[in-house]
Design a protein around this motif. Structure first.
Motif, PDB file in Angstrom:
ATOM      1  N   ASP A 135       0.801  -1.222   0.000  1.00 25.13           N
ATOM      2  CA  ASP A 135       0.000   0.000   0.000  1.00 25.13           C
ATOM      3  C   ASP A 135       0.835   1.274   0.000  1.00 25.13           C
ATOM      4  N   ALA A 136       2.106   1.194   0.388  1.00 25.03           N
ATOM      5  CA  ALA A 136       3.000   2.356   0.374  1.00 25.03           C
ATOM      6  C   ALA A 136       4.429   1.863   0.438  1.00 25.03           C
ATOM      7  N   VAL A 137       5.331   2.583  -0.234  1.00 24.33           N
ATOM      8  CA  VAL A 137       6.748   2.194  -0.237  1.00 24.33           C
ATOM      9  C   VAL A 137       7.612   3.360   0.201  1.00 24.33           C
ATOM     10  N   SER A 138       8.669   3.032   0.950  1.00 24.58           N
ATOM     11  CA  SER A 138       9.705   4.010   1.260  1.00 24.58           C
ATOM     12  C   SER A 138      10.761   3.965   0.162  1.00 24.58           C
ATOM     13  N   LEU A 139      11.199   5.146  -0.260  1.00 22.74           N
ATOM     14  CA  LEU A 139      12.272   5.269  -1.247  1.00 22.74           C
ATOM     15  C   LEU A 139      13.588   5.667  -0.605  1.00 22.74           C
ATOM     16  N   ALA A 140      13.581   5.852   0.704  1.00 19.65           N
ATOM     17  CA  ALA A 140      14.759   6.367   1.413  1.00 19.65           C
ATOM     18  C   ALA A 140      15.733   5.233   1.695  1.00 19.65           C
ATOM     19  N   ASN A 141      16.581   4.948   0.719  1.00 23.34           N
ATOM     20  CA  ASN A 141      17.594   3.914   0.899  1.00 23.34           C
ATOM     21  C   ASN A 141      18.781   4.187  -0.022  1.00 23.34           C
ATOM     22  N   ASN A 142      19.791   3.344   0.048  1.00 24.30           N
ATOM     23  CA  ASN A 142      21.029   3.563  -0.688  1.00 24.30           C
ATOM     24  C   ASN A 142      21.046   2.893  -2.066  1.00 24.30           C
ATOM     25  N   HIS A 143      19.849   2.553  -2.591  1.00 30.24           N
ATOM     26  CA  HIS A 143      19.776   1.995  -3.942  1.00 30.24           C
ATOM     27  C   HIS A 143      18.777   2.725  -4.833  1.00 30.24           C
ATOM     28  N   SER A 144      17.966   3.604  -4.276  1.00 25.30           N
ATOM     29  CA  SER A 144      16.994   4.337  -5.095  1.00 25.30           C
ATOM     30  C   SER A 144      17.664   5.172  -6.181  1.00 25.30           C
ATOM     31  N   TYR A 194      13.736   7.931   5.927  1.00 22.33           N
ATOM     32  CA  TYR A 194      15.061   8.559   5.947  1.00 22.33           C
ATOM     33  C   TYR A 194      16.151   7.517   5.699  1.00 22.33           C
ATOM     34  N   ASN A 195      17.165   7.936   4.956  1.00 22.81           N
ATOM     35  CA  ASN A 195      18.340   7.105   4.719  1.00 22.81           C
ATOM     36  C   ASN A 195      19.555   7.786   5.331  1.00 22.81           C
ATOM     37  N   GLU A 196      20.494   6.978   5.859  1.00 19.09           N
ATOM     38  CA  GLU A 196      21.776   7.550   6.269  1.00 19.09           C
ATOM     39  C   GLU A 196      22.938   6.654   5.850  1.00 19.09           C
ATOM     40  N   ARG A 200      25.743   9.818  -0.243  1.00 15.87           N
ATOM     41  CA  ARG A 200      24.815  10.894   0.038  1.00 15.87           C
ATOM     42  C   ARG A 200      24.389  11.643  -1.228  1.00 15.87           C
ATOM     43  N   GLN A 201      25.039  11.376  -2.326  1.00 10.18           N
ATOM     44  CA  GLN A 201      24.660  12.049  -3.572  1.00 10.18           C
ATOM     45  C   GLN A 201      23.240  11.709  -4.008  1.00 10.18           C
ATOM     46  N   PHE A 202      22.632  10.673  -3.416  1.00 14.63           N
ATOM     47  CA  PHE A 202      21.253  10.324  -3.755  1.00 14.63           C
ATOM     48  C   PHE A 202      20.250  11.272  -3.084  1.00 14.63           C
ATOM     49  N   GLU A 203      20.721  12.129  -2.176  1.00 19.64           N
ATOM     50  CA  GLU A 203      19.816  13.033  -1.461  1.00 19.64           C
ATOM     51  C   GLU A 203      19.184  14.040  -2.420  1.00 19.64           C
ATOM     52  N   ALA A 204      17.906  14.355  -2.189  1.00 20.77           N
ATOM     53  CA  ALA A 204      17.222  15.381  -2.972  1.00 20.77           C
ATOM     54  C   ALA A 204      17.837  16.746  -2.704  1.00 20.77           C
ATOM     55  N   GLY A 205      17.794  17.609  -3.709  1.00 17.52           N
ATOM     56  CA  GLY A 205      18.248  18.978  -3.559  1.00 17.52           C
ATOM     57  C   GLY A 205      17.066  19.933  -3.566  1.00 17.52           C
ATOM     58  N   PRO A 206      17.303  21.212  -3.364  1.00 17.03           N
ATOM     59  CA  PRO A 206      16.200  22.187  -3.372  1.00 17.03           C
ATOM     60  C   PRO A 206      15.375  22.136  -4.646  1.00 17.03           C
ATOM     61  N   ASP A 207      16.009  21.798  -5.774  1.00 20.25           N
ATOM     62  CA  ASP A 207      15.302  21.735  -7.052  1.00 20.25           C
ATOM     63  C   ASP A 207      15.611  20.460  -7.823  1.00 20.25           C
ATOM     64  N   ILE A 211      16.310  11.383  -2.416  1.00 19.48           N
ATOM     65  CA  ILE A 211      15.778  10.814  -1.186  1.00 19.48           C
ATOM     66  C   ILE A 211      15.947  11.774  -0.007  1.00 19.48           C
ATOM     67  N   ALA A 212      15.310  11.428   1.106  1.00 19.02           N
ATOM     68  CA  ALA A 212      15.433  12.200   2.342  1.00 19.02           C
ATOM     69  C   ALA A 212      16.600  11.648   3.164  1.00 19.02           C
ATOM     70  N   TRP A 213      17.513  12.519   3.553  1.00 20.28           N
ATOM     71  CA  TRP A 213      18.652  12.138   4.371  1.00 20.28           C
ATOM     72  C   TRP A 213      18.305  12.293   5.848  1.00 20.28           C
ATOM     73  N   ALA A 214      18.936  11.472   6.693  1.00 16.07           N
ATOM     74  CA  ALA A 214      18.633  11.462   8.122  1.00 16.07           C
ATOM     75  C   ALA A 214      19.377  12.582   8.845  1.00 16.07           C
TER      76      ALA A 214
END
Length: 344
Positions: A135-144, A194-196, A200-207, A211-214
């Motif tokens: 029903d819902a998936v987290s994308l916050a990981n080191n493979h997304s 959250y991923n940690e 860390r280059q997979f983290e989302a930027g302002p634009d 992913i969401a970093w911890a």
């Protein structure tokens, strides 16, 4: 203005924290007192949200949490042959009102493979199977982000078109940190991811998508905002040392931070093995559920995962227990024994 970075070094058994600040002369940089994330100095003294909300639902919702779901490689080949890697276990999960998984791959075509030891990209055909059971998936990981931001953005579009809610990742930093709020029987459940684990280059930027970093300060703000919108708030973490049966100091400190910020429970994945559990201020923390749909491992502990069964109400987690799953060579889980139910 200050910024902080943290990394857990398994070889040293310690976390390193560093930062920089631009401040007026003589002022202490904001965040300096929280440099040691393994100590209670990082923790808020009380929940932050005092926002009044409508009267909560009296419903009890049964949630089933899965660990790492990787639909490339072996499981992807199962799906390509017209079979369902979830088939053996989903009968055991039919009683769930809500089913949640960590999606440990990117679902896309194209993109550029990132230079790292393991990369996972699943064909879009897997979406029909995934949405049938989850029903819902987290994308916050080191493979997304294994095939770059373009493939990640394509996955977001495909998830939206499939009607599969996701969290822990988005088209930009703001959307990556936004909770998905799912309602069952009038009860509003907010999920944050959250991923940690590097890179860390997979983290989302302002634009830019990612992913969401911890980041501790952002997590506290996210939980506070989610509490104003939902009856139950649960972060789904991607953390910990691979193949370690026990959580490390960084995980335990971060769990305390989240609980004291207002989380009703904390659930984790990433180590590819089940880890210990803990009750913090009456709230359950399940540090790692292990693998769920995943191939490529030989050891029994890597091929033994858990379904986390949890009953939630407007007062939080009413009860929870773990059910074993055993994963075959093709990466398909099969139901095992059920542990005794626990109350927080």
């Amino acid at each position: 203005m200050s910024g902080w970075q943290r990394a857990y070094l398994a070889g040293l058994g310690r976390e390193l924290a560093w930062g920089c600040a631009l401040v007026r002369q003589g002022a202490t940089p904001e965040g300096w007192d929280r440099a040691d994330a393994t100590g209670d100095s990082a923790l808020p003294s009380q929940p932050l949200s005092l926002v009044a909300r409508p009267a909560p639902s009296t419903a009890a919702v049964r949630v089933a949490w899965m660990g790492d779901v990787m639909l490339a490689d072996g499981p992807g080949r199962v799906i390509a042959r017209g079979h369902d890697p979830f088939a053996a276990v989903m009968g055991a999960m039919k009683g769930a009102d809500l089913r949640i998984a960590n999606l440990e791959c990117v679902i896309a075509t194209g993109g550029r493979q990132v230079d790292k030891p393991w990369t996972f990209r699943a064909h879009p055909r897997v979406l029909d199977v995934l949405r049938r059971h989850v029903d819902a998936v987290s994308l916050a990981n080191n493979h997304s982000g294994d095939f770059g931001p373009a493939a990640f953005a394509q996955m977001l579009t495909r998830l939206e078109r499939a009607g599969l809610p996701h969290f822990g990742g988005g088209t930009d930093l703001r959307s990556a940190h936004r909770p998905v709020i799912l309602e069952r029987q009038g009860l509003r459940i907010a999920l944050l991811g959250y991923n940690e684990m590097f890179p860390r280059q997979f983290e989302a930027g302002p634009d830019s998508p990612g992913i969401a970093w911890a980041d501790e300060e952002q997590i506290v703000a996210d939980i506070d905002a989610a509490r104003a919108q939902a009856d139950v708030v649960i972060p789904f973490m991607h953390w910990g040392e691979e193949h370690s049966e026990t959580s490390h100091a960084r995980q335990r400190a971060l769990a305390r931070l989240m609980v004291r910020a207002g989380a009703d429970a904390v659930v984790g994945t990433h180590p590819h093995i089940r880890q210990d559990t803990e009750i913090i201020d009456g709230k359950p923390v399940i540090y790692s559920l292990g693998n769920f749909v995943f191939d490529g491992f030989r050891d029994a502990d890597n091929n033994t995962g858990s379904i986390l069964w949890m009953t939630v109400t407007a007062d939080g987690v009413k009860d929870w227990h773990l059910q074993e799953v055993h994963i075959d060579a093709a990466g398909r889980p099969h139901p095992g024994k059920v542990a005794v139910a626990a109350a927080p």
